[in-house]
Scaffold this active site. Structure first.
Site: not given
Ligand code: NAP
Length: 314
Positions: A136, A139-140
């Site tokens: 992701c 997200c990261d």
């Protein structure tokens, strides 16, 4: 165990499940929605959604799903958190079990989506999450500011992740097993023209390096044409090689194909061979797999369920 029998249970809160919830709630059939490990589904891990109709400037994936959930709640949909581990769909009252609870329902919409496929090479599992392997970018990605990263895959997801990561990273190497991207032409052109993206054609990852240090230091790759091995140094590995449908544990009582996708009845996308049981979204669709098609299937499933409940006088 409760003796209460629900009219309709919807399992999953991605685009398909939440759209089904909006329609079922608005039709006053009082849906109970069971949300699993990733409330809001895959779109909550995307950045901008540019192709959902009605948003000319695009919309953030998380915001879209949050709006959809609010819309379903507004019409009276009820939500419970739980992971279905066992089902019994053979009798007229369908039974679903989580570790804590048993649910009974007359009709059921399974909209459990799909999960990211992993490469399955040494180091990948050990370094997943905090170690630097992730699925992701949204997200990261921000953790990899001014660092070099690799993205694995050649579809729209891989290309989208690669382009997104250029916001933060110094260099993004896109590793693809062939010499042509599967991604749509608009995405292909964008990524190939990007100055921060380097293509690594015809290569597969054979190992993620850094397991001993508990942090990714690079990937070992193999040229599939020459068989030659080499190492690409990087701090992050973003895996984007497709998805596996989340059809367990329903598959014990429902038809699935060789890849694990639900197989609907031949004349319908969403009806199954069990009356009152429907499938919607990525768990049943390996062809389109779009937010809008999932939403469409959720809508169809809810309408079918409403008609079926009326037929049985419930
Ligand atoms: P996908 O289209 O199935 O692409 C998966 C990619 O991973 C392919 O390039 C495939 O290579 C590669 N791959 C598969 N297994 C591999 C392995 N073991 N090792 C190395 N590479 C492997 O999956 P996706 O990109 O997640 O897209 C899924 C669907 O969502 C598609 O319909 C896509 O159009 C859609 N989508 C749309 C958008 C958008 O419109 N903004 C964004 C994301 C996704 P090959 O090409 O050689 O098979």
């Amino acid at each position: 165990m409760s003796n209460e029998i629900e009219n309709i249970i919807i399992v999953g809160t991605g685009c398909a499940g939440l759209t089904a919830a909006v329609y079922a709630a608005r039709a006053s059939i009082n849906p109970l929605v069971i949300e699993g490990n990733l409330p809001g589904g895959q779109l909550t891990t995307t950045s901008e959604v540019e192709n959902f109709p009605g948003f000319p400037e695009g919309i953030d994936g998380f915001v879209l799903m949050d709006n959809l959930r609010k819309q379903a709640t507004r019409f009276g949909a009820r939500f419970e958190q739980g992971l279905i581990t066992e089902v019994d769909l053979k009798s007229d009252v369908r039974i679903l079990r989580t570790a804590e609870k048993e649910y009974r329902t007359r009709s059921l919409i399974v909209a459990t989506g799909a999960s990211p496929r992993m490469i399955g090479v040494p180091g990948e599992k050990e370094l997943f999450g905090g170690g630097g392997v992730t699925t992701c970018a949204t997200c990261d990605g921000a953790f990899y500011r001014n660092m070099d990263v690799v993205v694995v895959g050649g579809g729209d997801s891989a290309v989208e992740e690669a382009i997104f990561l250029t916001r933060f990273c110094s260099k993004v190497t896109l590793i693809h097993r062939r010499d042509e991207l599967r991604a749509s032409s608009i995405m292909r052109d964008r990524v190939l023209a990007h100055e921060k993206v380097e293509m690594c054609w015809d290569h597969v990852v054979t190992e993620v390096l850094g397991a001993n240090e508990k942090a990714v230091s690079g990937v070992r790759v193999r040229n599939v044409k020459t068989g030659e091995d080499s190492i690409i140094s990087c701090k992050g590995v973003f895996v984007a090689i497709g998805h596996i449908p989340n059809t367990q544990p329903f598959a014990s009582d429902m038809k699935v194909d060789g890849e694990g996708y639900f197989v609907p009845e031949t004349d319908s996308q969403i009806r199954t061979d069990r009356p009152g049981v429907y499938v919607a979204g990525d768990c049943a669709d390996h062809l389109y797999r779009q937010a809008i098609t999932a939403a469409g299937m959720g809508c169809q499933a809810a309408i079918e369920a409403e008609r079926w409940l009326a037929e049985i006088g419930s």
